[in-house]
Design a protein around this motif. Structure first.
Motif, short mmCIF file in Angstrom:
data_model
loop_
_atom_site.label_atom_id
_atom_site.label_comp_id
_atom_site.label_asym_id
_atom_site.label_seq_id
_atom_site.Cartn_x
_atom_site.Cartn_y
_atom_site.Cartn_z
N VAL A 109 0.80 -1.10 0.10
CA VAL A 109 0.08 0.02 0.05
C VAL A 109 0.79 1.26 0.03
O VAL A 109 0.67 2.35 -0.72
N ALA A 110 1.86 1.49 0.75
CA ALA A 110 2.98 2.56 0.78
C ALA A 110 3.58 2.64 -0.49
O ALA A 110 3.69 3.75 -0.90
N GLU A 111 3.89 1.47 -0.99
CA GLU A 111 4.68 1.68 -2.43
C GLU A 111 3.62 2.11 -3.55
O GLU A 111 4.09 3.00 -4.31
N ASP A 112 2.44 1.73 -3.41
CA ASP A 112 1.49 2.26 -4.39
C ASP A 112 1.23 3.70 -3.98
O ASP A 112 1.02 4.57 -4.87
N LYS A 113 1.08 4.00 -2.94
CA LYS A 113 0.87 5.60 -2.64
C LYS A 113 2.03 6.11 -3.03
O LYS A 113 1.91 7.44 -3.66
N ALA A 114 3.35 5.93 -2.86
CA ALA A 114 4.32 6.66 -3.37
C ALA A 114 4.60 6.61 -4.69
O ALA A 114 4.91 7.94 -5.36
N ASP A 115 4.08 5.70 -5.54
CA ASP A 115 3.95 5.71 -6.81
C ASP A 115 2.94 6.70 -7.51
O ASP A 115 3.21 7.63 -8.47
N ARG A 116 2.02 6.89 -6.73
CA ARG A 116 0.88 7.68 -7.13
C ARG A 116 1.16 9.13 -6.90
O ARG A 116 1.11 10.12 -7.59
N VAL A 117 1.74 9.48 -5.63
CA VAL A 117 2.72 10.67 -5.65
C VAL A 117 3.76 11.10 -6.48
O VAL A 117 3.65 12.33 -6.91
N ALA A 147 3.83 10.06 -9.53
CA ALA A 147 3.13 10.54 -10.71
C ALA A 147 2.41 11.71 -10.81
O ALA A 147 2.48 12.73 -11.67
N ASP A 148 1.74 12.06 -9.71
CA ASP A 148 1.36 13.32 -9.63
C ASP A 148 2.25 14.64 -9.59
O ASP A 148 1.93 15.46 -10.08
N LEU A 149 3.34 14.28 -8.85
CA LEU A 149 4.35 15.25 -8.91
C LEU A 149 5.06 15.57 -10.26
O LEU A 149 5.40 16.77 -10.62
N ALA A 150 5.22 14.48 -11.12
CA ALA A 150 5.62 14.49 -12.42
C ALA A 150 4.82 15.24 -13.34
O ALA A 150 5.16 15.98 -14.25
N ALA A 151 3.35 15.11 -12.90
CA ALA A 151 2.38 15.69 -13.76
C ALA A 151 2.45 17.17 -13.69
O ALA A 151 2.37 18.00 -14.52
N GLN A 152 2.66 17.71 -12.04
CA GLN A 152 2.54 18.89 -11.73
C GLN A 152 4.00 19.67 -12.25
O GLN A 152 3.72 20.84 -12.76
N ARG A 153 5.06 19.04 -12.36
CA ARG A 153 6.23 19.49 -13.06
C ARG A 153 6.01 19.83 -14.52
O ARG A 153 6.33 20.86 -15.05
N LEU A 154 5.32 19.04 -15.20
CA LEU A 154 5.08 19.15 -16.45
C LEU A 154 4.28 20.32 -16.87
O LEU A 154 4.57 21.04 -17.75
#
Length: 102
Positions: free
Chosen positions: A33-41, A43-50
């Motif tokens: 669960v923690a790994e999945d959450k870290a992956d989502r975070v 991905a969100d950070l990469a989208a925000q940077r873009l």
């Protein structure tokens, strides 16, 4: 050791192994669960940077925009100064009314 004692000892070991396996499975689930959450975070950070890279202006672009605005303001100031001088000349060149003596 008798058969009953041996079965009790084996049963106890199986119970401990089962409890250990259950604890390990729960820990693994929490890690997943923690790994999945870290992956989502991530991905969100990469989208925000873009989004920021595509949307917001660079420092050089901001500098150029500021310079062009300042040049436009300077042009307006110059035009107002010239207008003031022209109004002053019009007022100076008006004929002064003659005063009459009575």
């Amino acid at each position: 050791m008798t058969g009953a004692e041996l079965m009790a000892a084996v049963g106890f070991m199986v119970m401990l192994a089962g409890a250990g396996w259950r604890v390990w499975a729960r820990v693994e689930a929490k890690v997943k669960v923690a790994e999945d959450k870290a992956d989502r975070v991530a991905a969100d950070l990469a989208a925000q940077r873009l989004h920021v890279a595509e949307t917001y202006i660079t420092k050089q672009g901001m500098r150029e925009a500021t310079e062009s605005i300042m040049e436009a303001i300077s042009g307006v100031k110059t035009a107002v100064d010239h207008m003031t001088l022209r109004v002053d000349r019009i007022v100076e060149n008006q004929a002064k009314p003659r005063s009459t003596r009575t």
